[in-house]
Every structure is written in C-alpha cells, then in structure tokens.
Design an enzyme around this catalytic site. Sequence first.
Site, PDB file in Angstrom:
ATOM      1  N   GLU A  53      29.075  -6.562  18.366  1.00  0.00           N
ATOM      2  CA  GLU A  53      30.247  -7.126  19.032  1.00  0.00           C
ATOM      3  C   GLU A  53      31.004  -6.066  19.820  1.00  0.00           C
ATOM      4  OE1 GLU A  53      30.040  -9.249  14.921  1.00  0.00           O
ATOM      5  OE2 GLU A  53      29.373  -7.372  15.846  1.00  0.00           O
ATOM      6  N   SER A 179      -9.470  12.317 -23.112  1.00  0.00           N
ATOM      7  CA  SER A 179      -9.994  13.124 -24.209  1.00  0.00           C
ATOM      8  C   SER A 179      -8.999  14.209 -24.557  1.00  0.00           C
ATOM      9  CB  SER A 179     -11.337  13.759 -23.803  1.00  0.00           C
ATOM     10  OG  SER A 179     -11.134  14.734 -22.801  1.00  0.00           O
ATOM     11  N   TRP A 200     -10.941   6.258   5.659  1.00  0.00           N
ATOM     12  CA  TRP A 200     -10.448   5.215   6.546  1.00  0.00           C
ATOM     13  C   TRP A 200     -11.347   3.987   6.526  1.00  0.00           C
ATOM     14  CZ3 TRP A 200      -5.720   6.079   7.351  1.00  0.00           C
ATOM     15  CH2 TRP A 200      -5.236   7.381   7.582  1.00  0.00           C
ATOM     16  N   ARG A 214       5.873   1.297   9.704  1.00  0.00           N
ATOM     17  CA  ARG A 214       6.642   2.225   8.873  1.00  0.00           C
ATOM     18  C   ARG A 214       7.986   2.540   9.511  1.00  0.00           C
ATOM     19  NH1 ARG A 214       2.060   6.821   7.385  1.00  0.00           N
ATOM     20  NH2 ARG A 214       0.802   5.544   5.925  1.00  0.00           N
ATOM     21  N   ASP A 230      -5.402  10.807  -1.838  1.00  0.00           N
ATOM     22  CA  ASP A 230      -5.347  10.906  -0.375  1.00  0.00           C
ATOM     23  C   ASP A 230      -4.436  12.010   0.158  1.00  0.00           C
ATOM     24  OD1 ASP A 230      -6.972   8.676  -0.476  1.00  0.00           O
ATOM     25  OD2 ASP A 230      -5.363   7.262  -0.047  1.00  0.00           O
ATOM     26  N   GLU A 301       2.304   0.618   0.216  1.00  0.00           N
ATOM     27  CA  GLU A 301       1.015   0.984   0.789  1.00  0.00           C
ATOM     28  C   GLU A 301      -0.020   1.415  -0.242  1.00  0.00           C
ATOM     29  OE1 GLU A 301       0.582   3.150   4.299  1.00  0.00           O
ATOM     30  OE2 GLU A 301       2.307   2.292   5.305  1.00  0.00           O
ATOM     31  N   GLY A 303      -1.349   2.133  -4.618  1.00  0.00           N
ATOM     32  CA  GLY A 303      -2.706   1.621  -4.446  1.00  0.00           C
ATOM     33  C   GLY A 303      -2.829   0.203  -4.989  1.00  0.00           C
ATOM     34  N   THR A 306      -0.516  -0.641  -7.951  1.00  0.00           N
ATOM     35  CA  THR A 306       0.883  -0.788  -7.542  1.00  0.00           C
ATOM     36  C   THR A 306       1.107  -2.124  -6.854  1.00  0.00           C
ATOM     37  OG1 THR A 306       1.091   1.617  -7.292  1.00  0.00           O
ATOM     38  CG2 THR A 306       2.749   0.247  -6.203  1.00  0.00           C
TER      39      THR A 306
END
Length: 358
Positions: A53, A179, A200, A214, A230, A301, A303, A306
């Site tokens: 405004e 272990s 990729w 993003r 990664d 994003e 893995g 998640t």
Amino acid sequence: MQTHEYYIKRCLQIAKNGLGTTRPNPMVGAIIVHNNSIIGEGYTSAYGGPHAEVNAVNSVKNKSLLKDSTMYVLLEPCSHYGKTPPCSDLIIHHNIPNVVIGCVDNNPEVAGKGIAKLKTHGCNVIVGVLEAECKAHLKRFFAYHNKKRPYIILKWAETKDGFIAPNRHYEQSEVTSKSTARLPQLQKKMQPRNDAKPIWITNTYSRQLVHKWRAEEQAILVGTNTVIEDNPSLTVRDYIGENPIRIVIDKINKLDESYKIFDSSAKTIRLTKTELDFDNPLASQICSYLHQHNINSVIIEGGAKTHQTFIDENLWDEARIFIGKTEFKSGTKAPNLNGRLVSDKRLKEDQIKFYIND
C-alpha cells in the site's frame, strides 16, 4: 469500465515480484485507480521495507487525486505497528475513499481490525473479491497463521524404476552399523568423505529449477544421512536469489562443522535431541519449532525417511516429484505418497509431477 476482479487480478500479478524476498511477510500487491485508470502500483518490499500500500501511494505523482480514488489490495491493510507503521493509517491520512480487498488478514494482530478502522473513518470497503485466488497466492502466510506451521513443500527426484538413491555399501558400514566395535566411532563427529557427492537422477535444467524453488522459500530441510551421503550446500548457486535457511536433523549432534551445510553462505539450524524428542513423532515437533522461529515456508529435500515422516503425519501441502530416465535396479525406494495430482510436466527428458494435499 473494468471490474473489481480485473484490478485484483492485476494486484495478484504484481505481487509475485515479491516472491522470495518478503518472507516472512506476505507478498501483497496494491494498485490505485482514478477514473478507471491505474495511477499507482506497488508490491511488498523485501522484509523490513514498505508494504504494498505504501509503495502504491508513493508511486502516485499527483497525490491530490487520492481523495477521489480506489485502492485495490490483496490482503486487508494492517492496523498495527510492526517494522512499518499501519497501512490503514496511511489510507486514512490520504483520504482514499474506496478500498477493495481480496481477503481478510488472519494474523491475530490484524484480523478485521484494519477493515474496522477504515470503516470507522468513512471508507467504503468491499471485501472478498477473488478471495479464493488471493488465499491461494498467500498460501504460505495463511498456513503460518491458520495451521500454526510453515507451508510445507516436499521435493525429491526418483528414478524411472522408483528409487530415490542407489545402494551405498559404505553407508551401511560407516553410518548404520550398531555393533559394539563401531559404537565409539559413531560417537565421534562425522566428517565429510572425499567421495561424498550427489548422484544425479535429473538433468541440469531440473537442478536449476530446484534452485529457483529454493530461492522462493524461507527454509530448506534435510536429514543427517543426506548430509553424510551427499555433502550438499543447499544454496541457490545456480539461480539468482536469497539462500534459504538450512535446517538439518542431527539427533546426537554428530555432524562435523566442516560439512558444506555449515559454511557461511546461509544460516543453518541444527535440530538435535535438545530441540526434539526423538521417541515421539518428529514432523509435528519440527513444525512447531519452525513456527516459533517465524519460518513460514520450508522445502524438504531429503532423504526418504525424512519425507516419509512428514507424509505419515500428514504434514505437507505440496509435493514436487522429478522422475528421471535413470534406473538403479535397487536402492532406497521413493517415499509412498497419497495426494492429488494437479500437474504433470516435462523438462527435456525429465518428468515433473505436482501433487497437493487436499
């Protein structure tokens, strides 16, 4: 003579200029019309700057016309002092007689108070023009105030045969072994491996599109294993825009600061057992934590675990799924999602499916 809907559509159009910069404020558009002609336009500035405004009023060269004009705005003008003075006071100060509003602001600090103030000072106020379209545009803002959580976007890439990641034998030996011989090492900080990098599934055009996405959201979230596997930056390096806040789930605080996610390119929040109770469902706890920290949107994003956590708790709004031409034959299966498919597009050889959670 144009209709109210015509001018609100113009507000929607210009409001998109604020995508990715106004957060956590809503991206609003406003225009001022005099004798069926647009004499001023504005959209919300970057966070801390003037609202739509204010920018619309400032763009009007002949301010004397305001007293015979109509302001169109997507969201109810604010009535409280925040980073900037109330926009309703500005409208009253300039004696703008008519205000047409797309939808009411559900923020408890506003919630009809701006409309009431305008009416008290003699403004003719119309509310609810293209209300559904305005609310859809302001989806992040309304999720934050109505659902008390961020707007949640799931994003992953899967292979043609339905895998999100290949088998990585080093992951089993270095990360998940329980272990007693491995236990002391697991208690040490995990440091990036030289071979830790993404595998990729999609093409370079799809990856650039992800960087654009993003830049549009306030935060990005991944799990510990995604960082270990990664070593991602989670920035917008392939696009122009502001890096999102990076959030990593790291239960026992085992990730070393040398991972890229902890560099200085963006703020990073680490969620450990100090912030979360890992013996209870995590997604709702994460949503509450992010809401308390004024984060109104997050893109998840990775893995697979998640993603599935948020899906299983039904805490997601959109899913954007890339399907590449690659096949892994075996590995980590893609999350199991139930949602309504609203769009199916192609980007070169990649397929992108868009789902919403009704």
